[in-house]
Design an enzyme around this catalytic site. Structure first.
Site, PDB file in Angstrom:
ATOM      1  N   LYS A  52     -47.171  29.234  10.910  1.00 21.31           N
ATOM      2  CA  LYS A  52     -47.718  30.520  11.433  1.00 21.31           C
ATOM      3  C   LYS A  52     -48.506  31.444  10.125  1.00 21.31           C
ATOM      4  O   LYS A  52     -48.608  32.515  10.538  1.00 21.31           O
ATOM      5  CB  LYS A  52     -46.736  31.210  12.126  1.00 21.31           C
ATOM      6  CG  LYS A  52     -45.887  30.504  13.151  1.00 21.31           C
ATOM      7  CD  LYS A  52     -46.784  29.611  13.870  1.00 21.31           C
ATOM      8  CE  LYS A  52     -47.420  30.309  14.823  1.00 21.31           C
ATOM      9  NZ  LYS A  52     -48.550  29.315  15.556  1.00 21.31           N
ATOM     10  N   HIS A 114     -46.526  21.319   6.635  1.00 20.61           N
ATOM     11  CA  HIS A 114     -45.790  22.488   6.246  1.00 20.61           C
ATOM     12  C   HIS A 114     -44.649  22.149   5.530  1.00 20.61           C
ATOM     13  O   HIS A 114     -43.912  22.755   4.959  1.00 20.61           O
ATOM     14  CB  HIS A 114     -45.392  22.619   7.717  1.00 20.61           C
ATOM     15  CG  HIS A 114     -46.089  23.341   8.704  1.00 20.61           C
ATOM     16  ND1 HIS A 114     -47.186  24.439   8.397  1.00 20.61           N
ATOM     17  CD2 HIS A 114     -46.324  23.275  10.088  1.00 20.61           C
ATOM     18  CE1 HIS A 114     -47.764  24.859   9.396  1.00 20.61           C
ATOM     19  NE2 HIS A 114     -47.349  24.075  10.476  1.00 20.61           N
ATOM     20  N   SER A 144     -44.980  35.905  14.314  1.00 21.66           N
ATOM     21  CA  SER A 144     -45.826  35.077  14.805  1.00 21.66           C
ATOM     22  C   SER A 144     -45.112  33.608  15.222  1.00 21.66           C
ATOM     23  O   SER A 144     -45.084  33.019  16.332  1.00 21.66           O
ATOM     24  CB  SER A 144     -46.956  34.738  13.983  1.00 21.66           C
ATOM     25  OG  SER A 144     -47.544  33.624  14.395  1.00 21.66           O
TER      26      SER A 144
HETATM   27  P1  A3P Z   1     -50.338  35.649  15.453  1.00 15.04           P
HETATM   28  O1  A3P Z   1     -49.310  34.752  16.291  1.00 15.04           O
HETATM   29  O2  A3P Z   1     -49.932  36.713  14.837  1.00 15.04           O
HETATM   30  O3  A3P Z   1     -51.598  35.894  16.427  1.00 15.04           O
HETATM   31  P2  A3P Z   1     -50.763  28.829  12.339  1.00 15.04           P
HETATM   32  O4  A3P Z   1     -52.082  28.076  12.436  1.00 15.04           O
HETATM   33  O5  A3P Z   1     -50.358  28.644  10.998  1.00 15.04           O
HETATM   34  O6  A3P Z   1     -49.723  28.303  13.267  1.00 15.04           O
HETATM   35  O7  A3P Z   1     -50.988  30.242  12.483  1.00 15.04           O
HETATM   36  C1  A3P Z   1     -51.113  31.109  13.857  1.00 15.04           C
HETATM   37  C2  A3P Z   1     -51.169  32.516  13.312  1.00 15.04           C
HETATM   38  O8  A3P Z   1     -52.794  32.422  12.866  1.00 15.04           O
HETATM   39  C3  A3P Z   1     -51.375  33.157  14.839  1.00 15.04           C
HETATM   40  O9  A3P Z   1     -51.134  34.541  14.338  1.00 15.04           O
HETATM   41  C4  A3P Z   1     -52.934  32.997  15.365  1.00 15.04           C
HETATM   42  O10 A3P Z   1     -53.136  34.042  16.194  1.00 15.04           O
HETATM   43  C5  A3P Z   1     -53.497  33.551  13.984  1.00 15.04           C
HETATM   44  N1  A3P Z   1     -54.864  33.058  13.890  1.00 15.04           N
HETATM   45  C6  A3P Z   1     -55.625  31.685  13.998  1.00 15.04           C
HETATM   46  N2  A3P Z   1     -56.617  31.631  14.088  1.00 15.04           N
HETATM   47  C7  A3P Z   1     -57.026  32.807  13.624  1.00 15.04           C
HETATM   48  C8  A3P Z   1     -58.595  33.395  13.297  1.00 15.04           C
HETATM   49  N3  A3P Z   1     -59.697  32.979  13.408  1.00 15.04           N
HETATM   50  N4  A3P Z   1     -58.104  35.115  12.918  1.00 15.04           N
HETATM   51  C9  A3P Z   1     -57.069  35.607  12.818  1.00 15.04           C
HETATM   52  N5  A3P Z   1     -55.857  34.935  13.004  1.00 15.04           N
HETATM   53  C10 A3P Z   1     -55.898  33.749  13.607  1.00 15.04           C
END
Ligand code: A3P
Length: 300
Positions: A52, A114, A144
């Protein structure tokens, strides 16, 4: 009684257990021998993160930088989790990360993990692969992770917010304590020049600047137009709409419970932490995060 969806019945929640000193579930340990024996190539690029922290965002940036000019069909038909396989995953509904990685037709191969630094398969170090590590401030990261816990059937039962937060502080999360993960990779970077350590908050503040830094690490020099296309493609709203990046094709996630592309903000923790929780968290944080050179912003 809580309503149980079909998806939940099909995928009973996994249990956490200790695995080489790190909390894990079977989905990330079932294929362990193949993960540890994975044969890296010198030009492989690893995207390493605590869950996340912005993994998908950076995966898509790299994918577009390297392969954005390839056939348009690729952009509309291959989901991001197949373009950038998740090395250690064994999702019963999909191919294993190892299978996907071994079958990748692209060069370089982009591979996501991860794993905490001490569990990364040794051939990535032997081949001196480039590694992009992405870190996100602990408070937004735990928020998140909490929402993700509700929508992903591969996660253990998340419980309520306060118990989840407590377990995060105790490190009882899949892939172990956030504190050890971000610090372990930070310390590795001090002696290993092939690690580029970046922050979600910086990416939010100025995506173009962070792409420039990434390109200089990777030795890429996209044209101004290519760079603009990447910046546009990876904007939160565009990734949220894009079926190839919003995980709507993954059968073990319930986007009705919470979208994968949820908010994409720095500071959403303020909508979740009570004042008392925030104070307790900060106290505990100070005890765990002793390295003054590793600094996170909780607002931008
Ligand atoms: P939130 O749950 O706070 O919205 P991962 O890919 O490591 O699982 O992380 C997911 C998090 O990154 C989520 O956060 C998601 O919304 C955010 N995320 C993914 N793409 C993004 C983007 N283009 N801009 C900003 N945040 C992004």
């Amino acid at each position: 009684m809580k309503n149980v969806t079909l998806l939940q019945m099909e995928h009973p929640r996994p249990k956490l257990f200790d695995f080489h000193g790190v909390s894990m579930t079977n989905h990330y340990t079932d294929n362990w021998d193949n993960v540890q024996n994975f044969k890296a190539r010198p030009d492989d690029i690893v995207i390493a993160t605590y869950p996340k922290a912005g993994t998908t965002w950076v995966s898509y940036i790299l994918d577009l930088l390297y392969f954005g000019q390839m056939s348009p069909e690729r952009q509309t038909s291959i989901p991001i989790h197949e373009r950038v396989p998740f090395l250690e995953i064994n999702n019963p509904s999909l191919s294993t990360g190892i299978d996907l990685a071994e079958k990748l037709p692209t060069s370089p191969r982009l591979i996501k993990t991860h794993l905490p630094v001490q569990l990364v398969p040794k051939s990535f170090w032997q081949q001196n692969c480039r590694i992009v590590y992405v870190a996100r401030n602990a408070k937004d990261n735990v928020v998140s992770y909490f929402h993700f816990g509700h929508m992903s059937m591969l996660q253990p039962e998340p419980g309520d917010w306060s118990s989840f937060l407590q377990r995060f502080m105790e490190g009882k999360m899949v892939f172990g304590p956030w504190y050890d993960h971000v610090t372990g990779w930070w310390e590795k970077k001090q002696t290993h020049s092939k690690i580029h350590y970046m922050f979600y908050e910086d990416l939010t503040e100025d995506t173009g600047r962070e792409i420039d830094r990434l390109c200089s690490f990777l030795g890429l020099s996209p044209s101004a137009e290519e760079k603009e296309t990447v910046i546009r493609g990876v904007q939160f709203d565009n990734m949220k709409k894009n079926k190839m990046t919003n995980y709507s094709t993954v059968p073990t996630m319930d986007l009705k419970v919470s979208p994968f592309m949820r908010k994409g903000k720095v500071g959403d923790w303020k909508n979740h932490f009570t004042v008392a929780q925030s104070e307790q968290f900060d106290e505990d944080y100070k005890k765990k995060m002793k390295n003054p050179t590793l600094y996170f912003r909780t607002e931008v």
